[in-house]
Design an enzyme around this catalytic site. Sequence first.
Site: not given
Length: 365
Positions: A107, A138-140
């Site tokens: 996400l 978690v997409k960064i």
Amino acid sequence: MRPTQQLHDLGQSLWLDNISRPLLDNGTLRRYIDELSISGLTSNPSIFDAAIAGSSAYDQSIREKAQDGLAGETLFLELALEDLRRAADLFRPQFEASHRLDGWVSLEISPNLSGNTVTTLKAARHVQRQANRPNLLVKIPGTHQDLEAIEDAIYAGVPVNVTLLFCREHYLAAAEAYLRGIERRIANGLDPRVGSVASLFVSRWDVAVNDRVPADLRNRLGLAIAGRTYQAYRELLDSPRWRRLAAAGAQPQRLLWASTGSKDPEASATLYVEALAAADTIDTLPENTLQAFAERGSLEQSMAADGVDAEAMLARFAQAGVDHAALADQLQEEGTQAFIAAWRSLMHRIEEKSAAVDPRRRLAH
């Protein structure tokens, strides 16, 4: 044997680059898992925007959340996590069987946080807590200004999908952030097993140059960049530094091929999937690419650890006037701007849907 099973047997994970409520409700994702060796998925704002716009499946949930006073990013997070929790549960067996290497869902957090390490980390930890699933990444973005946030998230134990990587140098910077985060955890007596993938975008290279290079170079730049990056990935996994971390219990940050759907109508739909067959990697595929590969794909050979002729191919592109180092940064910046635009479109979609399903919001407008 299906070609998707062949890739699985080679040691490459296949993840779906899509999610929608109908995909979950009608059993399609379950079928992809059972029949096409899908063992994870990725999402992004454009995917959720299309899913919400193209279906009434979200209307009741949006209505309830809007009536509870939720809006914008807060409403979206709740909505997205309803889908992603279900998907994460479907992939939980692969997650457990692979000892946390596979079976992940992803996400993306708001691009408005980019460059602010403190708020990015806060948002990443919030998403992790809200999801309440161990197999959510978690997409960064792997931009220069977000590398510190990636390191801090890994140190905090937040699994990270580092996105928007376009070249070997971008990948190595992301890998360095991951390694530093793990080293800090080990130094402080913390569990070094924190999941992470590094997502290299492939086909966008060819979209950028196909109209200005000779015909025999069409659709070959992305693969050359991928080969070069894969060589760096294999070298890192063989390095003394990584071996020390692995001996302490750390797991590798896996290299993920993103943007593997062919954008050239004259090229094979399975071009990138077949060429990017490589052990210890992940290929995330759009649905139409997955279906095309499952039906008519072939696996003749896997990618060599030394990237084969990547450097020679890049030299040919240089002769054709392509500065791949400058183009990598340009593509990352364009990708960042496209992400921002997609996020704004998604927020607008959420507001439109909220107004459409909640009479009180229609009156307010």
